[in-house]
Design a protein around this motif. Sequence first.
Motif, PDB file in Angstrom:
ATOM      1  N   VAL A 257      88.720  23.109  22.487  1.00 16.69           N
ATOM      2  CA  VAL A 257      87.760  24.147  22.103  1.00 16.69           C
ATOM      3  C   VAL A 257      87.332  24.932  23.345  1.00 16.69           C
ATOM      4  CG1 VAL A 257      85.427  24.561  21.248  1.00 16.69           C
ATOM      5  CG2 VAL A 257      86.936  22.978  20.030  1.00 16.69           C
ATOM      6  N   HIS A 258      87.020  24.212  24.417  1.00  9.95           N
ATOM      7  CA  HIS A 258      86.602  24.875  25.662  1.00  9.95           C
ATOM      8  C   HIS A 258      87.719  25.780  26.182  1.00  9.95           C
ATOM      9  CE1 HIS A 258      84.307  25.395  29.349  1.00  9.95           C
ATOM     10  NE2 HIS A 258      85.395  25.134  30.039  1.00  9.95           N
ATOM     11  N   ARG A 259      88.973  25.314  26.112  1.00 13.13           N
ATOM     12  CA  ARG A 259      90.104  26.119  26.584  1.00 13.13           C
ATOM     13  C   ARG A 259      90.213  27.407  25.778  1.00 13.13           C
ATOM     14  NH1 ARG A 259      95.753  27.087  26.069  1.00 13.13           N
ATOM     15  NH2 ARG A 259      95.642  26.339  23.924  1.00 13.13           N
ATOM     16  N   GLN A 260      90.080  27.305  24.467  1.00  9.84           N
ATOM     17  CA  GLN A 260      90.197  28.507  23.646  1.00  9.84           C
ATOM     18  C   GLN A 260      89.045  29.472  23.881  1.00  9.84           C
ATOM     19  OE1 GLN A 260      91.495  28.251  19.608  1.00  9.84           O
ATOM     20  NE2 GLN A 260      92.789  26.442  19.936  1.00  9.84           N
ATOM     21  N   VAL A 261      87.838  28.941  24.042  1.00 10.23           N
ATOM     22  CA  VAL A 261      86.692  29.808  24.347  1.00 10.23           C
ATOM     23  C   VAL A 261      86.914  30.535  25.670  1.00 10.23           C
ATOM     24  CG1 VAL A 261      84.239  29.816  24.980  1.00 10.23           C
ATOM     25  CG2 VAL A 261      85.019  28.485  23.006  1.00 10.23           C
ATOM     26  N   ARG A 262      87.381  29.804  26.689  1.00  6.69           N
ATOM     27  CA  ARG A 262      87.608  30.424  27.995  1.00  6.69           C
ATOM     28  C   ARG A 262      88.738  31.442  27.941  1.00  6.69           C
ATOM     29  NH1 ARG A 262      85.860  31.849  31.321  1.00  6.69           N
ATOM     30  NH2 ARG A 262      86.775  31.038  33.245  1.00  6.69           N
ATOM     31  N   GLY A 303     118.775  29.938  47.049  1.00  4.79           N
ATOM     32  CA  GLY A 303     117.881  30.412  46.010  1.00  4.79           C
ATOM     33  C   GLY A 303     117.274  31.760  46.309  1.00  4.79           C
ATOM     34  N   THR A 304     116.412  32.211  45.391  1.00  8.70           N
ATOM     35  CA  THR A 304     115.721  33.480  45.536  1.00  8.70           C
ATOM     36  C   THR A 304     114.243  33.288  45.210  1.00  8.70           C
ATOM     37  OG1 THR A 304     116.168  34.072  43.236  1.00  8.70           O
ATOM     38  CG2 THR A 304     117.755  34.826  44.891  1.00  8.70           C
ATOM     39  N   VAL A 305     113.446  34.304  45.535  1.00  6.51           N
ATOM     40  CA  VAL A 305     112.035  34.322  45.159  1.00  6.51           C
ATOM     41  C   VAL A 305     111.835  35.509  44.218  1.00  6.51           C
ATOM     42  CG1 VAL A 305     109.647  34.405  45.932  1.00  6.51           C
ATOM     43  CG2 VAL A 305     111.390  33.349  47.389  1.00  6.51           C
ATOM     44  N   THR A 306     111.375  35.212  43.014  1.00  9.64           N
ATOM     45  CA  THR A 306     111.090  36.272  42.052  1.00  9.64           C
ATOM     46  C   THR A 306     109.583  36.389  41.876  1.00  9.64           C
ATOM     47  OG1 THR A 306     111.318  34.677  40.251  1.00  9.64           O
ATOM     48  CG2 THR A 306     113.256  36.007  40.795  1.00  9.64           C
ATOM     49  N   ALA A 307     109.138  37.591  41.495  1.00 12.69           N
ATOM     50  CA  ALA A 307     107.704  37.836  41.381  1.00 12.69           C
ATOM     51  C   ALA A 307     107.411  38.721  40.188  1.00 12.69           C
ATOM     52  CB  ALA A 307     107.183  38.497  42.658  1.00 12.69           C
ATOM     53  N   VAL A 308     106.161  38.633  39.701  1.00 12.12           N
ATOM     54  CA  VAL A 308     105.688  39.562  38.691  1.00 12.12           C
ATOM     55  C   VAL A 308     104.272  39.983  39.067  1.00 12.12           C
ATOM     56  CG1 VAL A 308     104.791  37.728  37.179  1.00 12.12           C
ATOM     57  CG2 VAL A 308     105.355  39.970  36.229  1.00 12.12           C
ATOM     58  N   ALA A 309     104.043  41.283  39.027  1.00  9.34           N
ATOM     59  CA  ALA A 309     102.707  41.802  39.304  1.00  9.34           C
ATOM     60  C   ALA A 309     101.849  41.683  38.054  1.00  9.34           C
ATOM     61  CB  ALA A 309     102.803  43.260  39.739  1.00  9.34           C
ATOM     62  N   LEU A 310     100.630  41.199  38.232  1.00  9.92           N
ATOM     63  CA  LEU A 310      99.686  41.028  37.137  1.00  9.92           C
ATOM     64  C   LEU A 310      98.508  41.959  37.421  1.00  9.92           C
ATOM     65  CD1 LEU A 310      99.828  37.113  37.002  1.00  9.92           C
ATOM     66  CD2 LEU A 310     101.177  38.734  35.633  1.00  9.92           C
ATOM     67  N   TYR A 311      98.601  43.180  36.946  1.00  7.46           N
ATOM     68  CA  TYR A 311      97.626  44.216  37.270  1.00  7.46           C
ATOM     69  C   TYR A 311      96.305  43.951  36.562  1.00  7.46           C
ATOM     70  CZ  TYR A 311     101.874  46.498  38.892  1.00  7.46           C
ATOM     71  OH  TYR A 311     103.055  46.775  39.532  1.00  7.46           O
ATOM     72  N   GLY A 312      95.238  43.859  37.375  1.00  6.63           N
ATOM     73  CA  GLY A 312      93.915  43.587  36.840  1.00  6.63           C
ATOM     74  C   GLY A 312      93.605  42.117  36.661  1.00  6.63           C
ATOM     75  N   PHE A 313      94.510  41.255  37.092  1.00 11.59           N
ATOM     76  CA  PHE A 313      94.335  39.809  36.902  1.00 11.59           C
ATOM     77  C   PHE A 313      93.658  39.114  38.093  1.00 11.59           C
ATOM     78  CE2 PHE A 313      97.224  40.444  33.461  1.00 11.59           C
ATOM     79  CZ  PHE A 313      97.240  39.310  32.668  1.00 11.59           C
ATOM     80  N   ASP A 314      93.317  39.835  39.164  1.00 11.04           N
ATOM     81  CA  ASP A 314      92.784  39.171  40.352  1.00 11.04           C
ATOM     82  C   ASP A 314      91.560  38.316  40.002  1.00 11.04           C
ATOM     83  OD1 ASP A 314      92.684  38.837  43.328  1.00 11.04           O
ATOM     84  OD2 ASP A 314      90.697  39.737  43.020  1.00 11.04           O
ATOM     85  N   GLY A 315      91.581  37.059  40.455  1.00  9.31           N
ATOM     86  CA  GLY A 315      90.486  36.130  40.206  1.00  9.31           C
ATOM     87  C   GLY A 315      90.550  35.441  38.867  1.00  9.31           C
ATOM     88  N   LEU A 316      91.343  35.960  37.932  1.00 11.26           N
ATOM     89  CA  LEU A 316      91.421  35.358  36.596  1.00 11.26           C
ATOM     90  C   LEU A 316      92.585  34.390  36.452  1.00 11.26           C
ATOM     91  CD1 LEU A 316      90.494  38.411  34.352  1.00 11.26           C
ATOM     92  CD2 LEU A 316      89.043  36.504  35.082  1.00 11.26           C
ATOM     93  N   VAL A 317      93.633  34.529  37.275  1.00  8.97           N
ATOM     94  CA  VAL A 317      94.726  33.546  37.246  1.00  8.97           C
ATOM     95  C   VAL A 317      94.192  32.180  37.674  1.00  8.97           C
ATOM     96  CG1 VAL A 317      97.052  33.004  38.049  1.00  8.97           C
ATOM     97  CG2 VAL A 317      96.369  35.386  37.759  1.00  8.97           C
ATOM     98  N   GLY A 318      93.197  32.189  38.528  1.00 10.06           N
ATOM     99  CA  GLY A 318      92.575  30.934  38.968  1.00 10.06           C
ATOM    100  C   GLY A 318      91.414  30.497  38.107  1.00 10.06           C
ATOM    101  N   ALA A 319      91.146  31.190  37.009  1.00  8.58           N
ATOM    102  CA  ALA A 319      90.026  30.836  36.135  1.00  8.58           C
ATOM    103  C   ALA A 319      90.271  29.489  35.471  1.00  8.58           C
ATOM    104  CB  ALA A 319      89.835  31.915  35.067  1.00  8.58           C
ATOM    105  N   GLU A 320      89.284  28.585  35.560  1.00 14.14           N
ATOM    106  CA  GLU A 320      89.427  27.246  34.993  1.00 14.14           C
ATOM    107  C   GLU A 320      89.267  27.300  33.478  1.00 14.14           C
ATOM    108  OE1 GLU A 320      88.267  23.220  36.892  1.00 14.14           O
ATOM    109  OE2 GLU A 320      86.585  23.736  35.574  1.00 14.14           O
ATOM    110  N   LEU A 321      90.246  26.726  32.768  1.00 12.88           N
ATOM    111  CA  LEU A 321      90.221  26.668  31.309  1.00 12.88           C
ATOM    112  C   LEU A 321      89.834  25.293  30.799  1.00 12.88           C
ATOM    113  CD1 LEU A 321      93.564  28.582  30.594  1.00 12.88           C
ATOM    114  CD2 LEU A 321      91.265  29.527  30.879  1.00 12.88           C
ATOM    115  N   GLN A 322      90.300  24.260  31.501  1.00 13.69           N
ATOM    116  CA  GLN A 322      89.957  22.870  31.245  1.00 13.69           C
ATOM    117  C   GLN A 322      89.733  22.228  32.607  1.00 13.69           C
ATOM    118  OE1 GLN A 322      93.517  21.600  28.997  1.00 13.69           O
ATOM    119  NE2 GLN A 322      92.278  21.516  27.161  1.00 13.69           N
ATOM    120  N   PRO A 323      89.155  21.035  32.667  1.00 17.38           N
ATOM    121  CA  PRO A 323      88.964  20.397  33.972  1.00 17.38           C
ATOM    122  C   PRO A 323      90.258  20.354  34.789  1.00 17.38           C
ATOM    123  CG  PRO A 323      87.784  19.167  32.284  1.00 17.38           C
ATOM    124  CD  PRO A 323      88.568  20.231  31.571  1.00 17.38           C
TER     125      PRO A 323
END
Length: 622
Positions: A257-262, A303-323
Motif C-alpha cells: 500500500v505504501h509503495r502504491q501511494v508513493r 561490453g558497452t555502457v548504455t544510458a537513458v535520459a530521464l527528463y524531470g526525474f532528478d531526485g525522484l529516481v532515488g525516492a524511497e517507495l518501501q524500506p
Amino acid sequence: MTEYDYEDLGLVAGLEIHQQLDTETKLFCNCPTALREPEESERQFSRYLHPTKSELGELDEAALEESQVDREFEYLAYDTTCLVEEDDEPPHRLDGEAQEVVLEIAQLLDMDPVDQAHVMRKIVVDGSNTSGFQRSTLMATDGEIETDDGPVGIEDLMLEEESAQRVEETDDGVRYSLDRLGIPLVEIGTKPDIRSPEQAREAAETIGMLLRSTGKVKRGLGTIRQDVNISIAEGARVEVKGVQSLDDIDDLVENEVHRQVRLLEVRDELRERDAEVGDVADVTDVFEDTDSGVIDGALSSGGTVTAVALYGFDGLVGAELQPDRRLGTELSDHAKRHGAGGIFHTDELPAYGVTEAEVESLREAVGAGETDAVAIVAADPETAEAAIEAAADRAETALEGVPEETRGANEDGTTRYLRPLPGAARMYPETDVPPVDPDPSEVEPPELLTEKVERYRDEYGLDAGLAEQVAYGERMALFETAVEAGVDPTLAAGTLESTVTELRRDGVAVENLTDDHLLETLELVADGETAKGNVGAVLTALAERPERSAAEAVEAEGLGSAGEDEVRGAVVEVVERNEGQVEQEGMQAFSGLMGEAMGALGGKADGDLVSEVLREEIQKRA
C-alpha cells in the motif's frame, strides 16, 4: 511508516493459498512424494523452454518476457524419478487420494464441487516444469470463511501439480530438482473481499487451520505459500508471489500500500514537471578511462555502457517507495530481468568509482540538465541494450502511476519485480488426462483443529497451551495414535511437544527419530517396561543409533523398569534405614525419603508407583 485509512484509500486484497498435500504418490504418476537431497541424484538432463500460443493463437505476455532470457534448465533426477516427471511419457489419471483430500477441503470451506473436473495446462517457461506448463484442475467454487471484519468469499479451489524445486543458478541458467515436481498441490483463491492488512492475515490463518485440520497436508518450510493480490483505488492490481510465513502477510500488505501511494505521489510530481523519458544512447566513450570497477570490468570484456535520459526525474529516481527500496530499485529490477547486474543513476552518483566529471560528461552526452536524471547499464552489448530499454520502459510507467505486475516477496516484507501479470492466454486444455466426476457424498468433513483443542482439554485434561500445541503441531496424528494405544495423554503430549524440543536444544540429533521410535518408547512406558523419567534417555539412545528399536535401546542402556516387588523391596530398605525419622515425623518424612527411594532404584521405577508404595510403608510405621 505512515499509518493509512485503508477504507479511504480503497484497499482491496485477495489471497491465493498454495498447500502441498501429503499423499502417497504424485498427482499424475505413482512416484513417492518424499523430498530428496540434490546429492542423491543419479543423473541430470537439460532442456530449453519456449512459450506456445493459446487455442486462440495468442501469446501470454508474462511467458513471452520470461522466454526472452536465454537460459538452459538442468534437472536432477533420482531413482524415484519416472518418465512422466521427465516429460517423456503422458501423465496418468488424476490421483484418487488427492481428489478425496480436495473434496474434504471443499467441505471445510463451504464450497460447491464442480460436476466434472477438467485438467488444464498453464504455460510456465521459467524452467520449474519440464513440460513448459503446469497442470491445474478446478475442483470447487463459491465458498466462504468468517473473519472478525466480516466474511471473505472463496472464489475457487484448484488441484495442481507442484513445481520442481530450484536448487541453484548455473553459468548457463538454472538447476532444478525433480523430487518436488508433481506433488499434489491445492490452490485456494479468495474473492477480493479483504480490506485491511490484519484481515488478510486472519483470513490466511483461518484457511491454514482448515487445511491442517484434514491431517493430510505436508508441514514444514516451503510446503505452504501465500500469494497476495493488492490494489488501492488509484493504483493497480499487483500480485505478490511466494509469501512463506503467515506472520509476514500484514507487513507485506502495508508495504505494498505504501509503495502504491508513493508511486502515485511520484507520478503527480513528474506530471507537474512535464517529465518524459528520452531515447536510449551509447555512452561508452564517457567511461573510457573510468576508475569504476563495475564499469571497467564490463568494458574490459568487450561490453558497452548504455544510458537513458530521464527528463524531470532528478531526485525522484532515488525516492524511497518501501524500506530501502527506491524508484531506482524498480528500474534496476527490470534491467536485471534482461541479464544485467543492475543500473547506476545520477541520483546516487558520483559513487562506485564514478567521478563528478564523468557525471557531468554523461549529462552532456544525453542532453540532461540539472532537473533531469540519467540511468546507465554496463554489460555486454546485447544485454546492455535490452536492460536499458527495460529500465526506460519502467520509467515510462512511472509517469502513469502504478503498473499492474507480478512481484516477489522479500524476507523483510518488501517486494521486487518479477514479471507482467499473466493473462488468459496462458491456459488451454490438457488432452492427455480424462476428466473426472467428483463425488462429495463419500467424504466426511474432519474435526477442526479448534475443536480438537477443546476435546483435548475436556477428555484428556491437557491445559489450554499444551492442548493447542499438540492440536496444531506436526505430530498431532501420532499423539492420537499413542493415546488410542493406552499411553497417558499428558505423557504423550509432553514428550512430543516438550521433551523432543529440549533434546534438540541439547544437541541430540532428534531428526533421526521416527514416529515408530516415539510411539514404541511411549508404549514401553504404558506397559511398565521403562519409567517415565527414562523417556529422554531412551530417545537420546535411539537418536544415536536409530537402527535399533525402542525395546533394544532400553535393554542396551539398562533402562528397564523395576517391577512392583523390586520397588517395594527398595522402599522398605529406605524406610527401615530411616525408621527413627519415620516414627518421629510420620508422613512429614515423605519428601526426604522419596528422593532417597528414587535414587536407590536408579531411575528404573515410575515415580507414581514409588510414591504410592512409600506412603503405604510410612503409614505402617507411623
